[in-house]
Design a protein around this motif. Sequence first.
Motif, PDB file in Angstrom:
ATOM      1  N   UNK A  72       1.170  -1.253   0.169  1.00  0.00           N
ATOM      2  CA  UNK A  72      -0.214   0.141   0.190  1.00  0.00           C
ATOM      3  C   UNK A  72       1.033   1.460   0.030  1.00  0.00           C
ATOM      4  N   UNK A  73       0.259   2.747  -0.730  1.00  0.00           N
ATOM      5  CA  UNK A  73       0.520   3.637  -0.438  1.00  0.00           C
ATOM      6  C   UNK A  73      -0.433   4.517  -0.943  1.00  0.00           C
ATOM      7  N   UNK A  74      -0.742   5.893   0.169  1.00  0.00           N
ATOM      8  CA  UNK A  74      -1.215   6.274   0.539  1.00  0.00           C
ATOM      9  C   UNK A  74      -0.945   7.825   0.012  1.00  0.00           C
ATOM     10  N   UNK A  75      -1.722   8.416  -0.935  1.00  0.00           N
ATOM     11  CA  UNK A  75      -2.079   9.119  -1.661  1.00  0.00           C
ATOM     12  C   UNK A  75      -3.288  10.275  -1.768  1.00  0.00           C
ATOM     13  N   UNK A  76      -3.002  11.264  -1.649  1.00  0.00           N
ATOM     14  CA  UNK A  76      -4.678  12.499  -1.268  1.00  0.00           C
ATOM     15  C   UNK A  76      -5.474  12.004  -0.514  1.00  0.00           C
ATOM     16  N   UNK A  77      -5.277  11.138   0.576  1.00  0.00           N
ATOM     17  CA  UNK A  77      -6.417  10.595   1.482  1.00  0.00           C
ATOM     18  C   UNK A  77      -6.961   9.422   1.172  1.00  0.00           C
ATOM     19  N   UNK A  78      -6.544   8.944  -0.055  1.00  0.00           N
ATOM     20  CA  UNK A  78      -6.536   7.651  -0.394  1.00  0.00           C
ATOM     21  C   UNK A  78      -5.386   6.598   0.352  1.00  0.00           C
ATOM     22  N   UNK A  79      -5.779   4.978  -0.293  1.00  0.00           N
ATOM     23  CA  UNK A  79      -4.572   3.943   0.019  1.00  0.00           C
ATOM     24  C   UNK A  79      -4.889   3.510  -1.255  1.00  0.00           C
ATOM     25  N   UNK A  80      -3.244   3.645  -2.021  1.00  0.00           N
ATOM     26  CA  UNK A  80      -3.706   2.619  -3.487  1.00  0.00           C
ATOM     27  C   UNK A  80      -2.860   1.136  -2.482  1.00  0.00           C
ATOM     28  N   UNK A  81      -3.418  -0.072  -3.495  1.00  0.00           N
ATOM     29  CA  UNK A  81      -3.298  -0.986  -3.215  1.00  0.00           C
ATOM     30  C   UNK A  81      -2.646  -1.686  -4.487  1.00  0.00           C
TER      31      UNK A  81
END
Length: 107
Positions: A72-81
């Motif tokens: 995972x990595x965070x991006x703009x208040x979202x989490x990319x899985x």
Amino acid sequence: MTRRLRFVASAFENLDDIAHYDDIAHYIAEQSSSIDVAIALVDRITDHCERLAALPGLLGTKRSDLLADIRTTPSNGYVIYFRYTADAIEVINVLHASRDAEAHFQG
């Protein structure tokens, strides 16, 4: 070496929800009174994914508690899985950071 970037169907659905004023993006678009804000958010998240694919090494936080090969990595208040494959980064989901990831991946 730049890896290819692939989005699986579930990730496309997540991004589509954000861009088209559905589910996840409803609050954002409602608060900003503009669908353009939601579309710009999708662009920023997609750009983040493209940068991940371009960088060498293994990035993100390993989340074997969700799936064996997921990161995972965070991006703009979202989490990319996402996960690494032999030649690509495969984006599995893009979920709001407040979502219960364990419940999502178990269901």
